[in-house]
Enzyme design. Structure first.
Site, PDB file in Angstrom:
ATOM      1  N   SER A 173     -30.585  19.332  15.342  1.00  0.00           N
ATOM      2  CA  SER A 173     -30.970  20.700  14.979  1.00  0.00           C
ATOM      3  C   SER A 173     -31.159  20.762  13.472  1.00  0.00           C
ATOM      4  O   SER A 173     -30.681  19.889  12.745  1.00  0.00           O
ATOM      5  CB  SER A 173     -29.832  21.660  15.374  1.00  0.00           C
ATOM      6  OG  SER A 173     -30.059  22.954  14.864  1.00  0.00           O
TER       7      SER A 173
ATOM      8  N   TYR B 278     -20.422  24.084  15.223  1.00  0.00           N
ATOM      9  CA  TYR B 278     -21.716  23.719  15.835  1.00  0.00           C
ATOM     10  C   TYR B 278     -22.492  22.789  14.897  1.00  0.00           C
ATOM     11  O   TYR B 278     -22.990  21.739  15.320  1.00  0.00           O
ATOM     12  CB  TYR B 278     -22.535  24.986  16.136  1.00  0.00           C
ATOM     13  CG  TYR B 278     -23.902  24.688  16.714  1.00  0.00           C
ATOM     14  CD1 TYR B 278     -24.034  24.219  18.022  1.00  0.00           C
ATOM     15  CD2 TYR B 278     -25.066  24.868  15.957  1.00  0.00           C
ATOM     16  CE1 TYR B 278     -25.291  23.928  18.564  1.00  0.00           C
ATOM     17  CE2 TYR B 278     -26.320  24.587  16.488  1.00  0.00           C
ATOM     18  CZ  TYR B 278     -26.424  24.111  17.783  1.00  0.00           C
ATOM     19  OH  TYR B 278     -27.663  23.830  18.321  1.00  0.00           O
TER      20      TYR B 278
HETATM   21  P1  NDP Z   1     -30.516  26.329  26.742  1.00  0.00           P
HETATM   22  O1  NDP Z   1     -29.226  27.079  26.783  1.00  0.00           O
HETATM   23  O2  NDP Z   1     -31.719  26.970  27.311  1.00  0.00           O
HETATM   24  O3  NDP Z   1     -30.331  24.905  27.408  1.00  0.00           O
HETATM   25  C1  NDP Z   1     -29.150  24.174  27.315  1.00  0.00           C
HETATM   26  C2  NDP Z   1     -29.114  23.171  28.440  1.00  0.00           C
HETATM   27  O4  NDP Z   1     -27.914  22.399  28.326  1.00  0.00           O
HETATM   28  C3  NDP Z   1     -29.113  23.826  29.812  1.00  0.00           C
HETATM   29  O5  NDP Z   1     -29.997  23.144  30.651  1.00  0.00           O
HETATM   30  C4  NDP Z   1     -27.686  23.636  30.288  1.00  0.00           C
HETATM   31  O6  NDP Z   1     -27.674  23.473  31.712  1.00  0.00           O
HETATM   32  C5  NDP Z   1     -27.335  22.326  29.609  1.00  0.00           C
HETATM   33  N1  NDP Z   1     -25.892  22.133  29.533  1.00  0.00           N
HETATM   34  C6  NDP Z   1     -24.964  22.862  28.884  1.00  0.00           C
HETATM   35  N2  NDP Z   1     -23.736  22.380  29.109  1.00  0.00           N
HETATM   36  C7  NDP Z   1     -23.896  21.306  29.925  1.00  0.00           C
HETATM   37  C8  NDP Z   1     -23.011  20.387  30.524  1.00  0.00           C
HETATM   38  N3  NDP Z   1     -21.674  20.465  30.346  1.00  0.00           N
HETATM   39  N4  NDP Z   1     -23.515  19.415  31.315  1.00  0.00           N
HETATM   40  C9  NDP Z   1     -24.851  19.325  31.530  1.00  0.00           C
HETATM   41  N5  NDP Z   1     -25.737  20.163  30.977  1.00  0.00           N
HETATM   42  C10 NDP Z   1     -25.260  21.142  30.185  1.00  0.00           C
HETATM   43  O7  NDP Z   1     -30.732  25.972  25.211  1.00  0.00           O
HETATM   44  P2  NDP Z   1     -31.808  25.077  24.438  1.00  0.00           P
HETATM   45  O8  NDP Z   1     -32.870  24.627  25.327  1.00  0.00           O
HETATM   46  O9  NDP Z   1     -32.129  25.807  23.219  1.00  0.00           O
HETATM   47  O10 NDP Z   1     -30.883  23.839  24.014  1.00  0.00           O
HETATM   48  C11 NDP Z   1     -31.241  22.488  24.187  1.00  0.00           C
HETATM   49  C12 NDP Z   1     -30.763  21.697  22.976  1.00  0.00           C
HETATM   50  O11 NDP Z   1     -31.484  22.110  21.829  1.00  0.00           O
HETATM   51  C13 NDP Z   1     -29.291  21.859  22.632  1.00  0.00           C
HETATM   52  O12 NDP Z   1     -28.731  20.608  22.302  1.00  0.00           O
HETATM   53  C14 NDP Z   1     -29.327  22.750  21.411  1.00  0.00           C
HETATM   54  O13 NDP Z   1     -28.207  22.581  20.586  1.00  0.00           O
HETATM   55  C15 NDP Z   1     -30.611  22.280  20.746  1.00  0.00           C
HETATM   56  N6  NDP Z   1     -31.198  23.205  19.787  1.00  0.00           N
HETATM   57  C16 NDP Z   1     -31.600  24.449  20.184  1.00  0.00           C
HETATM   58  C17 NDP Z   1     -32.091  25.340  19.254  1.00  0.00           C
HETATM   59  C18 NDP Z   1     -32.470  26.752  19.608  1.00  0.00           C
HETATM   60  O14 NDP Z   1     -32.679  27.559  18.698  1.00  0.00           O
HETATM   61  N7  NDP Z   1     -32.589  27.101  20.867  1.00  0.00           N
HETATM   62  C19 NDP Z   1     -32.252  24.950  17.835  1.00  0.00           C
HETATM   63  C20 NDP Z   1     -31.834  23.621  17.554  1.00  0.00           C
HETATM   64  C21 NDP Z   1     -31.333  22.777  18.487  1.00  0.00           C
HETATM   65  P3  NDP Z   1     -26.541  23.967  32.721  1.00  0.00           P
HETATM   66  O15 NDP Z   1     -25.940  25.212  32.167  1.00  0.00           O
HETATM   67  O16 NDP Z   1     -27.288  24.158  33.993  1.00  0.00           O
HETATM   68  O17 NDP Z   1     -25.570  22.823  32.799  1.00  0.00           O
END
Ligand code: NDP
Length: 247
Positions: free
Chosen positions: A142, A155
């Site tokens: 990020s 974070y």
């Molecule tokens: P979302 O919340 O839409 O997606 C997060 C995903 O992570 C979901 O599919 C969720 O699936 C999965 N997840 C969370 N916990 C677990 C777990 N214990 N096991 C398996 N899967 C898990 O957010 P984003 O798409 O934004 O996030 C994706 C990545 O991008 C993250 O690493 C985030 O830190 C990073 N990011 C996002 C930014 C933003 O502004 N959105 C900016 C910078 C980085 P489920 O709950 O079904 O398990």
């Protein structure tokens, strides 16, 4: 650009946001995508959409905090398709809070998902990638892996870890084992990521924020760019920010 046809690409956190958009895009490019996250129903819907469009997808419900479960995910992908070309280590959570509020449980959850979850994926794919003589690990860090903002101490710490880990992996794996490593560093993307925030002050600070965020597809495109670059190219880091985001 390298051809992604039939490449086997495991994507964690594929049930929403960046992971979901990445799965759709890479499947359109011909890759066989392996979809992992906890919400099985969402993964099944995504698989059905991909297959309806003529793509290939496999669902393996996985909690990335469970090392055995991640091992099972990678073994299932390998047993099904006979190879694992790319791991997109994307699952993450962001329950931001001010340190003074000591949300210790949330700190631990972030360490478990954003740090240990990423390591579990790497530990599971590396033996296969070494054996097959090639591979690519894409870690989703990020802008928070470069800059620290109020409410983001833990974070950002987890994302600094991912950026540092990616650099270390490149040093040890890219030349010696033909395993490329990319750190993708998005700014604000409109996804469900903020749903894990419980700190009222942080939520309030988001209200009235006027900025057009990125869309998940913007990040999916940068992942596609990194993995479809010719093998001589290691796209090390990609920082993608909304034009209007200052930090
Ligand atoms: P979302 O919340 O839409 O997606 C997060 C995903 O992570 C979901 O599919 C969720 O699936 C999965 N997840 C969370 N916990 C677990 C777990 N214990 N096991 C398996 N899967 C898990 O957010 P984003 O798409 O934004 O996030 C994706 C990545 O991008 C993250 O690493 C985030 O830190 C990073 N990011 C996002 C930014 C933003 O502004 N959105 C900016 C910078 C980085 P489920 O709950 O079904 O398990």
């Amino acid at each position: 650009m390298a051809d992604l046809t039939d490449q086997v690409i495991i994507i964690t956190g594929a049930s929403s946001g960046i992971g979901e958009a990445t799965a759709q895009l890479l499947a359109e490019e011909g890759a066989r995508v392996v979809l992992a996250a906890r919400r099985e129903e969402r993964l099944n819907e995504l698989r059905d959409e991909i297959e309806a469009d003529g793509g290939t997808a496999l669902v393996v419900p996985t909690d990335v905090t469970d090392r055995e479960a991640v091992g099972h995910l990678v073994d299932t992908a390998h047993d099904t398709y006979g190879q694992v070309d790319v791991l997109v280590n994307n699952a993450g959570i962001m329950p931001l809070s001010m340190m003074a509020k000591t949300h210790e449980e949330e700190w631990e959850q972030m360490v478990d998902v954003n740090i240990k979850g990423v390591l579990h994926g790497i530990g599971a794919v590396l033996p296969i990638m070494k054996e097959q003589g090639h591979g690519h690990v894409v870690n989703i860090s990020s802008v928070a892996g470069r800059r620290v903002f109020p409410g983001g101490a833990v974070y950002c710490g987890t994302k600094f870890f991912v950026t540092a880990l990616s650099e270390g992996m490149r040093n040890e794996l890219s030349k010696q084992h033909n395993i490329r490593v990319t750190s993708i560093e998005p700014g604000a993307v409109a996804t469900e990521l903020t749903h894990t925030i419980t700190d009222e002050d942080i939520l309030e600070s988001f209200e009235g924020m006027e900025m057009e965020p990125l869309a998940s597809i913007d990040i999916a495109e940068s992942i596609l760019y990194a993995i479809s670059a010719p093998n001589r190219v290691n796209v090390e880091e990609v920082l993608v920010m909304p034009r209007e985001q200052a930090m």
